[in-house]
Design a protein around this motif. Structure first.
Motif, PDB file in Angstrom:
ATOM      1  N   ASP A  81       0.916  -1.140  -0.004  1.00 28.04           N
ATOM      2  CA  ASP A  81       0.163   0.073   0.079  1.00 28.04           C
ATOM      3  C   ASP A  81       0.879   1.333  -0.177  1.00 28.04           C
ATOM      4  O   ASP A  81       0.354   2.189  -0.701  1.00 28.04           O
ATOM      5  N   GLN A  82       2.004   1.103   0.772  1.00 25.53           N
ATOM      6  CA  GLN A  82       2.933   2.205   0.745  1.00 25.53           C
ATOM      7  C   GLN A  82       3.578   2.572  -0.768  1.00 25.53           C
ATOM      8  O   GLN A  82       3.784   3.722  -0.821  1.00 25.53           O
ATOM      9  N   TYR A  83       3.845   1.533  -1.440  1.00 21.78           N
ATOM     10  CA  TYR A  83       4.483   1.572  -2.830  1.00 21.78           C
ATOM     11  C   TYR A  83       3.687   0.961  -3.757  1.00 21.78           C
ATOM     12  O   TYR A  83       4.447  -0.129  -4.260  1.00 21.78           O
ATOM     13  N   PRO A  84       2.638   1.221  -4.039  1.00 20.75           N
ATOM     14  CA  PRO A  84       1.681   0.121  -4.826  1.00 20.75           C
ATOM     15  C   PRO A  84       2.218   0.293  -6.376  1.00 20.75           C
ATOM     16  O   PRO A  84       2.023  -0.908  -7.027  1.00 20.75           O
ATOM     17  N   ASP A  85       3.091   1.387  -6.747  1.00 19.23           N
ATOM     18  CA  ASP A  85       3.540   1.011  -8.130  1.00 19.23           C
ATOM     19  C   ASP A  85       4.543   0.156  -8.136  1.00 19.23           C
ATOM     20  O   ASP A  85       5.221  -0.372  -9.267  1.00 19.23           O
ATOM     21  N   ARG A  86       5.397  -0.222  -6.985  1.00 21.19           N
ATOM     22  CA  ARG A  86       6.650  -0.859  -7.210  1.00 21.19           C
ATOM     23  C   ARG A  86       6.631  -2.245  -6.596  1.00 21.19           C
ATOM     24  O   ARG A  86       7.072  -3.277  -7.233  1.00 21.19           O
ATOM     25  N   PHE A  87       5.566  -2.541  -5.516  1.00 22.82           N
ATOM     26  CA  PHE A  87       5.438  -3.818  -5.143  1.00 22.82           C
ATOM     27  C   PHE A  87       4.327  -4.545  -5.228  1.00 22.82           C
ATOM     28  O   PHE A  87       3.162  -4.004  -5.405  1.00 22.82           O
ATOM     29  N   ILE A  88       4.415  -6.087  -5.385  1.00 24.79           N
ATOM     30  CA  ILE A  88       3.343  -6.857  -5.770  1.00 24.79           C
ATOM     31  C   ILE A  88       3.458  -7.837  -4.545  1.00 24.79           C
ATOM     32  O   ILE A  88       4.537  -8.413  -4.347  1.00 24.79           O
ATOM     33  N   GLY A  89       2.323  -7.902  -3.794  1.00 25.13           N
ATOM     34  CA  GLY A  89       2.352  -8.817  -2.453  1.00 25.13           C
ATOM     35  C   GLY A  89       1.885 -10.177  -2.655  1.00 25.13           C
ATOM     36  O   GLY A  89       0.721 -10.227  -3.393  1.00 25.13           O
ATOM     37  N   PHE A  90       2.433 -11.400  -2.170  1.00 24.82           N
ATOM     38  CA  PHE A  90       1.965 -12.382  -2.038  1.00 24.82           C
ATOM     39  C   PHE A  90       1.551 -12.733  -0.851  1.00 24.82           C
ATOM     40  O   PHE A  90       1.970 -12.185   0.350  1.00 24.82           O
ATOM     41  N   ALA A  91       0.807 -13.648  -0.692  1.00 24.96           N
ATOM     42  CA  ALA A  91       0.337 -14.385   0.746  1.00 24.96           C
ATOM     43  C   ALA A  91       1.019 -15.611   0.997  1.00 24.96           C
ATOM     44  O   ALA A  91       1.591 -16.298  -0.180  1.00 24.96           O
ATOM     45  N   LEU A 102      -7.509 -22.078   4.342  1.00 24.19           N
ATOM     46  CA  LEU A 102      -8.247 -21.354   3.161  1.00 24.19           C
ATOM     47  C   LEU A 102      -8.859 -20.261   3.458  1.00 24.19           C
ATOM     48  O   LEU A 102      -8.691 -19.274   2.838  1.00 24.19           O
ATOM     49  N   GLU A 103      -9.364 -19.903   4.619  1.00 23.81           N
ATOM     50  CA  GLU A 103      -9.656 -18.868   4.991  1.00 23.81           C
ATOM     51  C   GLU A 103      -8.953 -17.593   4.991  1.00 23.81           C
ATOM     52  O   GLU A 103      -9.417 -16.362   4.353  1.00 23.81           O
ATOM     53  N   GLU A 104      -7.978 -17.856   5.504  1.00 22.56           N
ATOM     54  CA  GLU A 104      -6.628 -16.776   5.499  1.00 22.56           C
ATOM     55  C   GLU A 104      -6.344 -16.388   3.930  1.00 22.56           C
ATOM     56  O   GLU A 104      -6.194 -15.356   3.562  1.00 22.56           O
ATOM     57  N   LEU A 105      -6.255 -17.382   3.135  1.00 20.46           N
ATOM     58  CA  LEU A 105      -5.751 -17.093   1.673  1.00 20.46           C
ATOM     59  C   LEU A 105      -7.013 -16.350   1.087  1.00 20.46           C
ATOM     60  O   LEU A 105      -6.691 -15.419   0.218  1.00 20.46           O
ATOM     61  N   ASP A 106      -8.268 -16.811   1.262  1.00 22.12           N
ATOM     62  CA  ASP A 106      -9.381 -16.161   0.606  1.00 22.12           C
ATOM     63  C   ASP A 106      -9.333 -14.610   0.861  1.00 22.12           C
ATOM     64  O   ASP A 106      -9.733 -13.966   0.148  1.00 22.12           O
ATOM     65  N   ARG A 107      -9.258 -14.583   2.473  1.00 21.34           N
ATOM     66  CA  ARG A 107      -9.321 -13.112   2.830  1.00 21.34           C
ATOM     67  C   ARG A 107      -7.986 -12.365   2.313  1.00 21.34           C
ATOM     68  O   ARG A 107      -8.201 -11.050   1.994  1.00 21.34           O
ATOM     69  N   SER A 108      -6.813 -12.961   2.173  1.00 21.31           N
ATOM     70  CA  SER A 108      -5.593 -12.309   1.789  1.00 21.31           C
ATOM     71  C   SER A 108      -5.675 -11.924   0.305  1.00 21.31           C
ATOM     72  O   SER A 108      -5.242 -10.575  -0.122  1.00 21.31           O
ATOM     73  N   VAL A 109      -6.603 -12.625  -0.299  1.00 20.17           N
ATOM     74  CA  VAL A 109      -6.585 -12.065  -1.949  1.00 20.17           C
ATOM     75  C   VAL A 109      -7.730 -11.255  -2.093  1.00 20.17           C
ATOM     76  O   VAL A 109      -7.578 -10.248  -2.938  1.00 20.17           O
ATOM     77  N   LYS A 110      -8.888 -11.538  -1.326  1.00 17.00           N
ATOM     78  CA  LYS A 110     -10.123 -10.714  -1.589  1.00 17.00           C
ATOM     79  C   LYS A 110      -9.988  -9.405  -0.968  1.00 17.00           C
ATOM     80  O   LYS A 110     -10.044  -8.388  -1.490  1.00 17.00           O
ATOM     81  N   GLY A 111      -9.588  -9.539   0.344  1.00 17.66           N
ATOM     82  CA  GLY A 111      -9.392  -8.388   1.358  1.00 17.66           C
ATOM     83  C   GLY A 111      -8.160  -7.524   1.038  1.00 17.66           C
ATOM     84  O   GLY A 111      -8.015  -6.190   1.086  1.00 17.66           O
ATOM     85  N   LEU A 112      -7.091  -8.101   1.106  1.00 18.93           N
ATOM     86  CA  LEU A 112      -5.703  -7.722   1.280  1.00 18.93           C
ATOM     87  C   LEU A 112      -5.021  -7.424  -0.179  1.00 18.93           C
ATOM     88  O   LEU A 112      -4.043  -6.571  -0.345  1.00 18.93           O
ATOM     89  N   LYS A 113      -5.838  -7.807  -1.334  1.00 20.36           N
ATOM     90  CA  LYS A 113      -5.322  -7.765  -2.563  1.00 20.36           C
ATOM     91  C   LYS A 113      -4.099  -8.204  -2.817  1.00 20.36           C
ATOM     92  O   LYS A 113      -3.099  -7.989  -3.606  1.00 20.36           O
ATOM     93  N   LEU A 114      -3.753  -9.346  -2.187  1.00 22.53           N
ATOM     94  CA  LEU A 114      -2.478 -10.248  -2.623  1.00 22.53           C
ATOM     95  C   LEU A 114      -2.607 -11.024  -3.811  1.00 22.53           C
ATOM     96  O   LEU A 114      -3.731 -11.364  -4.001  1.00 22.53           O
ATOM     97  N   LYS A 115      -1.485 -11.101  -4.509  1.00 22.31           N
ATOM     98  CA  LYS A 115      -1.702 -11.613  -5.884  1.00 22.31           C
ATOM     99  C   LYS A 115      -1.132 -13.101  -6.069  1.00 22.31           C
ATOM    100  O   LYS A 115      -1.308 -13.433  -7.343  1.00 22.31           O
ATOM    101  N   GLY A 116      -0.647 -13.752  -5.141  1.00 23.88           N
ATOM    102  CA  GLY A 116      -0.238 -15.064  -5.270  1.00 23.88           C
ATOM    103  C   GLY A 116      -0.006 -15.656  -3.900  1.00 23.88           C
ATOM    104  O   GLY A 116      -0.481 -14.819  -2.812  1.00 23.88           O
ATOM    105  N   LEU A 117       0.506 -16.931  -3.912  1.00 17.06           N
ATOM    106  CA  LEU A 117       0.426 -17.625  -2.794  1.00 17.06           C
ATOM    107  C   LEU A 117       2.130 -18.421  -2.712  1.00 17.06           C
ATOM    108  O   LEU A 117       2.388 -18.966  -4.050  1.00 17.06           O
ATOM    109  N   LYS A 118       2.678 -18.127  -1.531  1.00 19.39           N
ATOM    110  CA  LYS A 118       4.028 -18.751  -1.323  1.00 19.39           C
ATOM    111  C   LYS A 118       4.153 -19.890  -0.410  1.00 19.39           C
ATOM    112  O   LYS A 118       3.449 -19.630   0.764  1.00 19.39           O
TER     113      LYS A 118
END
Ligand SMILES: [Zn+2]
Length: 284
Positions: A81-91, A102-118
């Motif tokens: 959120d601080q550097y949205p042009d530079r960083f892409i976050g994974f969960a 499963l709930e945490e991943l769903d929340r991370s992608v839909k709520g926190l807008k994270l773009k992948g899973l590590k």
């Protein structure tokens, strides 16, 4: 050239450690690293010096095995959120937690807008082809996000047997719509890693880190690329390899310049440095 660093762990950033007071102690304990703390702006300067356009930030959730997240998904989202042009976050989620994961991943992608899973099998103590994990892959497929597995040698605590890349043979064939990125070339099982990437449309390889043990990025990449025949690289793997540094274990600009010094054909270089990652991340 569009450049993506697909593999950065923001575990030594000052702003991150301020949000989680136990982080540095956990990094020391789990990774065996003595963290040299630096502000996010210093990392950004080195990314800029290496002409990196986008950087993937990775957490590791090893709550049940090591009692911590390095760092949490929420903190990753805050840095993005601080550097949205530079960083892409994974969960990251802890596969041992079942439905909670499963709930945490769903929340991370839909709520926190994270773009992948590590996932990190040796730190999270699971075999990637364990049927217990399959509901998690079902969700990854449904959310249409890529999944990055730490593979092969790990310098952190835990057993490398969990990181054997051949467990992903089952996963890749059972989840053909899920894009799988094999971290660190699956080292030392390079040939198995390469064969999976050639066999399956949904398997990719990240070149991050120095898993060979050769401390210098140039020496490491020279060795790696001497192991991959030119005709395989240019004909079968051109759409499959992805640049990543593995910061803080490796220096971003040294990794990028070591790859440049290989003088690969321009089309191969463009794809490895950014175009393949862009496709997986849906950037282009
Ligand atoms: Zn990693």
């Amino acid at each position: 050239m569009f450049i993506v660093d697909f593999h950065v762990h923001p575990i030594t950033l000052k702003e991150v450690s301020e949000k989680d007071e136990k982080l540095l102690e956990n990094v020391r304990r789990v990774f065996g690293l003595l963290p040299m703390v630096q502000p996010t702006s210093t990392l950004i300067q080195s990314l800029e010096a290496a002409d990196v356009d986008k950087t993937v930030l990775l957490p590791i959730d090893c709550e049940t095995t090591h009692g911590c997240s390095l760092p949490s998904n929420r903190i990753i989202a805050q840095v993005v959120d601080q550097y949205p042009d530079r960083f892409i976050g994974f969960a990251s989620v802890d596969p041992n937690k079942g439905d909670l994961a499963l709930e945490e991943l769903d929340r991370s992608v839909k709520g926190l807008k994270l773009k992948g899973l590590k996932l990190y099998p040796s730190l999270q103590n699971f075999y990637p082809n364990d049927q217990k994990i399959y509901p998690l892959y079902d969700l990854v497929e449904k959310l249409n996000i890529p999944i990055l597995f730490h593979s092969g040698t790990s310098w952190a605590s835990g057993k490398d047997k969990f990181n054997n890349v051949m467990f992903l043979d089952d996963v890749a064939s059972d989840f053909p719509k899920m894009n799988i990125v094999i971290g660190h070339l699956g080292w030392p099982r390079i040939w198995e890693t390469v064969s999976l990437a050639i066999k399956y449309d949904n398997v990719f390889i990240d070149l991050s880190g120095l898993p060979s043990g050769l401390g210098l990025p140039k020496e490491h990449f020279d060795l790696v690329f001497s192991m991959i025949p030119k005709q395989l690289l240019e004909r079968c793997l051109i759409d499959k390899l992805i640049f990543g540094s593995d910061f803080p274990r490796a220096d971003v600009s040294r990794m990028a310049s070591a790859l440049r010094q290989l003088s690969l054909p321009k089309d191969v270089e463009d794809k490895i440095f950014g175009d393949n990652a862009a496709k997986i991340l849906g950037l282009k």
